[in-house]
Design a protein around this motif. Structure first.
Motif, PDB file in Angstrom:
ATOM      1  N   UNK A  90      50.454  15.775  55.468  1.00 21.94           N
ATOM      2  CA  UNK A  90      51.240  17.015  55.368  1.00 21.94           C
ATOM      3  C   UNK A  90      52.557  16.747  54.645  1.00 21.94           C
ATOM      4  N   UNK A  91      53.172  15.600  54.919  1.00 21.66           N
ATOM      5  CA  UNK A  91      54.399  15.198  54.225  1.00 21.66           C
ATOM      6  C   UNK A  91      54.167  15.178  52.714  1.00 21.66           C
ATOM      7  N   UNK A  92      53.046  14.594  52.294  1.00 24.63           N
ATOM      8  CA  UNK A  92      52.724  14.541  50.865  1.00 24.63           C
ATOM      9  C   UNK A  92      52.505  15.937  50.304  1.00 24.63           C
ATOM     10  N   UNK A  93      51.865  16.827  51.083  1.00 21.98           N
ATOM     11  CA  UNK A  93      51.622  18.198  50.614  1.00 21.98           C
ATOM     12  C   UNK A  93      52.939  18.934  50.386  1.00 21.98           C
ATOM     13  N   UNK A  94      53.907  18.738  51.283  1.00 22.07           N
ATOM     14  CA  UNK A  94      55.212  19.386  51.113  1.00 22.07           C
ATOM     15  C   UNK A  94      55.956  18.824  49.906  1.00 22.07           C
ATOM     16  N   UNK A  95      55.935  17.498  49.748  1.00 25.10           N
ATOM     17  CA  UNK A  95      56.623  16.901  48.606  1.00 25.10           C
ATOM     18  C   UNK A  95      56.016  17.365  47.287  1.00 25.10           C
ATOM     19  N   UNK A  96      54.693  17.469  47.255  1.00 25.50           N
ATOM     20  CA  UNK A  96      54.048  17.937  46.030  1.00 25.50           C
ATOM     21  C   UNK A  96      54.452  19.375  45.728  1.00 25.50           C
ATOM     22  N   UNK A  97      54.508  20.207  46.770  1.00 25.19           N
ATOM     23  CA  UNK A  97      54.946  21.597  46.589  1.00 25.19           C
ATOM     24  C   UNK A  97      56.390  21.663  46.101  1.00 25.19           C
ATOM     25  N   UNK A  98      57.190  20.717  46.545  1.00 27.48           N
ATOM     26  CA  UNK A  98      58.605  20.726  46.171  1.00 27.48           C
ATOM     27  C   UNK A  98      58.844  20.209  44.759  1.00 27.48           C
ATOM     28  N   UNK A  99      57.805  19.666  44.109  1.00 24.79           N
ATOM     29  CA  UNK A  99      57.941  19.237  42.727  1.00 24.79           C
ATOM     30  C   UNK A  99      58.002  17.742  42.526  1.00 24.79           C
ATOM     31  N   UNK A 100      57.628  16.953  43.532  1.00 24.45           N
ATOM     32  CA  UNK A 100      57.712  15.504  43.409  1.00 24.45           C
ATOM     33  C   UNK A 100      56.780  14.968  42.322  1.00 24.45           C
ATOM     34  N   UNK A 101      55.586  15.549  42.184  1.00 27.94           N
ATOM     35  CA  UNK A 101      54.645  15.086  41.159  1.00 27.94           C
ATOM     36  C   UNK A 101      55.242  15.263  39.764  1.00 27.94           C
ATOM     37  N   UNK A 102      55.912  16.399  39.540  1.00 30.38           N
ATOM     38  CA  UNK A 102      56.560  16.629  38.247  1.00 30.38           C
ATOM     39  C   UNK A 102      57.676  15.618  38.010  1.00 30.38           C
ATOM     40  N   UNK A 135      49.143   5.528  28.479  1.00 35.44           N
ATOM     41  CA  UNK A 135      48.461   4.771  29.525  1.00 35.44           C
ATOM     42  C   UNK A 135      49.472   4.080  30.440  1.00 35.44           C
ATOM     43  N   UNK A 136      50.577   3.616  29.878  1.00 34.86           N
ATOM     44  CA  UNK A 136      51.625   3.028  30.711  1.00 34.86           C
ATOM     45  C   UNK A 136      52.211   4.078  31.649  1.00 34.86           C
ATOM     46  N   UNK A 137      52.349   5.308  31.140  1.00 35.35           N
ATOM     47  CA  UNK A 137      52.832   6.418  31.973  1.00 35.35           C
ATOM     48  C   UNK A 137      51.875   6.653  33.131  1.00 35.35           C
ATOM     49  N   UNK A 138      50.584   6.595  32.835  1.00 34.38           N
ATOM     50  CA  UNK A 138      49.568   6.784  33.871  1.00 34.38           C
ATOM     51  C   UNK A 138      49.718   5.742  34.969  1.00 34.38           C
ATOM     52  N   UNK A 139      49.903   4.496  34.588  1.00 34.59           N
ATOM     53  CA  UNK A 139      50.032   3.411  35.565  1.00 34.59           C
ATOM     54  C   UNK A 139      51.272   3.619  36.423  1.00 34.59           C
ATOM     55  N   UNK A 140      52.401   3.926  35.783  1.00 37.06           N
ATOM     56  CA  UNK A 140      53.633   4.072  36.547  1.00 37.06           C
ATOM     57  C   UNK A 140      53.600   5.299  37.447  1.00 37.06           C
ATOM     58  N   UNK A 141      53.123   6.435  36.942  1.00 38.64           N
ATOM     59  CA  UNK A 141      53.107   7.647  37.764  1.00 38.64           C
ATOM     60  C   UNK A 141      52.181   7.463  38.958  1.00 38.64           C
ATOM     61  N   UNK A 142      51.070   6.746  38.773  1.00 39.00           N
ATOM     62  CA  UNK A 142      50.161   6.504  39.894  1.00 39.00           C
ATOM     63  C   UNK A 142      50.790   5.564  40.912  1.00 39.00           C
TER      64      UNK A 142
END
Length: 702
Positions: A204-216, A234-241
């Motif tokens: 649930x913590x992750x769901x709230x953070x994602x809603x708040x824009x953490x993924x962006x 591809x480097x961006x992919x590694x770091x974002x993951x």
């Protein structure tokens, strides 16, 4: 529920992804709305029990499973059932499943008193619970895990007829039902306790953070920081993951969430489809081992080993650095081989500007990490971290309604002090702060939309927790069988007998077990089953307990990348538009560290910051850790060049072979192999550079 407008640019609406076995959403019409509010009530119940803990642990576990069955079957009825009769049937199953939890709550004291002497209603409810858990697992997790659990359950009933060392004394029906449906060694065992106490809150913590824009924020930060490197996308992919691993430990979910952005970007930049999918699958699976907030298995491991969560994180730090370091390195080599350069800096966001713009989002995550490492329990840390995210989101529309900047700063300062005061004044004070913010949001512009976002995040969090919860429930059947029949000791004895003569062979057998199990079941049940069997055996052979459990954990993750059944690779296939098998092959190459580090840690536990060895006795523990780390880096780097066939230029076949031999020499723990690996590795790198020092650079393909 329908999406609501964004009241603030910091808050984003995330497209909900299909959960394992279920399409997206909650369903249409009245039944869809009811399903949504069931999910909301599930989260509310879990937050209440986490914050106040007034219910007995057995009741919490039973109600957790009851809610899982109710929500799971209701969603199956709404989203999967083809006919009205089918929908009614699944709703009925869900209600009955929920009633099994209520039965444990209402008759909790009576069940304790009559332990060992169950009544007919007890037996009926227990039997129904077991049947419903199997059906929910079949529907949501697929056949493999269900079949494995069914084999273990059948062994309880018929093991007295088994041959040789597998025979047991036999158990009557009542004893089996009590063990699996009412005790703490079956469905309500440690896995479901961890799901109810820790995992649910963090999902649930992750769901709230994602809603708040953490993924962006993660994407913008990664783009700005490493987008200009060779093979930038591809480097961006590694770091974002890697960053996503701090809020979400579900590898396959990470593939689906971030792959929609990263895989097309990599393909557009010039990477092969299979390689692009492999990068996404490999880096997303690594999120489960990425400190400071690792995957659900880390919480189960801490509970199983009875150690602090910080100890698990400490053991994972160096392996995680090596894992993602290899991902970066392999991308760097592959991009060099294909002549790909980085993206233009002018087209990329400023990473520090992204942090400055969204810095409040980091505060709840920082608070969570602080609480975890300050000695607080994961359930307290997760609950407080989630509460701080809610405070942050609810405070946004109120702050936006305040005119002068100075007043807004004062508002945030006061709110921050009030939120932090929970450490002194307790949970009730924080609950009052949240209630006051909710009331305030009703009367300001954008406030009601923000409340709707929080409501939706709570429901989504419950749905996201379904696969993990059901997996923990069904795997309780396996754990219950091991404890009831003692069959685990037979397996342990076999591994010990092999390992007495060859530890390496025991490790290989354990690895193969993990990979085979992982072909059909997720990482969590894979870890629980294999660690229950192999963990004690490896401990008897002198492997430190945390290292042995990490060994099993790592290969459970590798199973999702290893063909022929590579779940993470097949999850990336639709976005990469290529075969999941091809992606799995590329992912296996990229995940070199995941296969090598566990073996190295067994022979040199300092790699996981565990028991010191001979180097520590002579030179000190920090020297041993530094040496083992450098050796692992050099060895894996050499393997990477051998796999890709590129370093400063394309490598000849004999160079690749010698690089592989040098890397292998650094990995194995035999006399003089380290010296051979260092010398041979340095010679290979030096001569390759000298031979290609005047060669023209590879032409760029972009």
């Amino acid at each position: 529920m329908s999406e609501t407008p964004m009241p603030n640019p910091m808050i984003s609406q995330s497209a909900e992804e299909p959960i394992e076995g279920l399409p997206a959403g909650f369903g249409e019409g009245l039944t869809g709305r009811i399903a949504f509010w069931i999910a909301f009530a599930f989260t509310l119940f879990q937050l209440w029990t986490a914050a106040y803990g007034t219910l007995a642990s057995q009741i919490v576990r039973a109600m957790h499973v009851g809610f899982l069955l109710l929500l799971g079957f209701v969603l199956i009825g709404n989203l999967v059932a083809k006919t009205k009769a089918g929908k009614i049937w699944f709703w009925a199953l869900g209600i009955v499943g929920f009633l099994t939890g209520l039965y444990n709550w209402v008759f909790y004291h009576d069940l304790i008193v009559r332990s060992g002497f169950l009544t007919t209603p007890d037996l009926i409810v227990g039997t129904v619970l077991i049947v419903l858990v199997f059906e929910a697992a079949r529907r949501l997790m697929g056949l493999p895990l269900t079949i494995i659990a069914a084999i273990f359950l059948a062994y309880c009933f018929f093991g007295q007829y088994a041959p040789g060392p597998f025979i047991h004394r036999g158990y009557d029906f009542e004893q089996i039902i009590e063990n699996f449906a009412y005790g703490t060694e079956g469905i309500y065992g440690t896995p479901i306790y961890v799901s109810a106490a820790y995992i649910f809150i963090f999902v649930v913590f992750a769901a709230f953070l994602e809603r708040a824009g953490m993924l962006a924020l993660f994407n913008d930060f990664a783009l700005g920081l490493v987008g200009t490197w060779r093979g930038g996308p591809a480097q961006v992919c590694v770091m974002s993951s890697a960053l996503m691993g701090t809020i979400s430990g579900s590898g396959v979910a990470n593939v689906v969430a971030s792959g929609q952005f990263t895989i097309p970007l990599m393909k557009r930049f010039g990477f092969r489809s299979a390689f692009a999918g492999g990068v996404e699958a490999t880096s997303s699976m690594g999120g489960q081992i990425m400190p400071p907030v690792m995957g659900a298995v880390a919480f189960i491991m801490a509970e199983t080993l009875n150690v602090s969560y910080a100890e698990i994180v400490k053991a994972a730090i160096i392996p995680a650095v090596l894992y993602f370091g290899v991902c970066f390195w392999m991308v760097f080599l592959e991009a060099g081989k294909a002549g790909l350069k980085g993206m233009s800096k002018a087209d990329l966001p400023n990473p520090w500007a992204a942090v400055r713009e969204h810095w409040p989002l980091i505060l709840p995550l920082a608070a969570l990490v602080y609480l975890l490492f300050a000695g607080y329990t994961p359930i307290f840390a997760g609950t407080m971290g989630l509460a701080l995210v809610i405070v942050l989101i609810l405070g946004m529309p109120l702050a936006a309604s305040i005119g002068p900047l100075a007043f807004r700063l004062v508002f945030w300062l006061v709110l921050g002090i009030a939120a932090a005061a929970f450490l002194r004044y307790g949970v009730n004070f924080l609950a009052i702060v949240i209630l006051a913010l909710i009331v305030g949001c009703i009367f300001v512009k954008g406030g009601r939309e923000t409340l709707a976002i929080c409501r939706d995040a709570m429901a989504e969090g419950a749905k996201n927790a379904l696969p993990v919860g059901i997996a923990c429930a069904i795997v309780g059947i396996v754990i219950g069988t091991l404890t009831l029949t003692g069959i685990a000791s037979t397996f342990v004895g076999a591994i010990i007998r092999v390992g007495e003569h060859n530890l390496f062979l025991s490790l290989v057998l354990t690895m193969i077990t993990c990979l085979i199990l992982g072909m059909g079941i997720p990482t969590i049940p894979n870890y629980i089953i294999t660690s229950s069997l192999a963990g004690p055996a490896l401990l008897e052979l002198g492997v430190p307990l945390i290292v042995s459990h990490m060994f099993v954990f790592y290969f459970g993750i590798m199973a999702d990348l290893t063909p022929p059944v590579a779940l993470a690779a097949f999850a990336a296939a639709p976005m990469a538009k290529t075969s999941g098998l091809k992606i799995g092959v590329e992912a296996t190459k990229l995940a070199t560290a995941g296969f090598v580090v566990p073996f190295m840690a067994v022979y040199t536990p300092a790699l996981m910051l565990q028991d010191p060895g001979a180097i520590a006795a002579a030179w000190g523990y920090p020297v041993e850790v530094a040496y083992v780390f450098l050796k692992a880096c050099f060895g894996i780097a050499l393997w990477g060049t051998a796999v890709v066939g590129f370093l400063f230029a394309r490598m000849a076949a004999w160079e690749r072979l010698l690089a592989f031999i040098a890397g292998a020499s650094l990995v194995v723990a035999l006399p003089w192999t380290d010296e051979l690996g260092w010398v041979l590795g340095v010679i290979i790198v030096a001569q390759h550079w000298w031979r290609n020092r005047s060669a023209p650079a590879a032409p760029a393909l972009t």
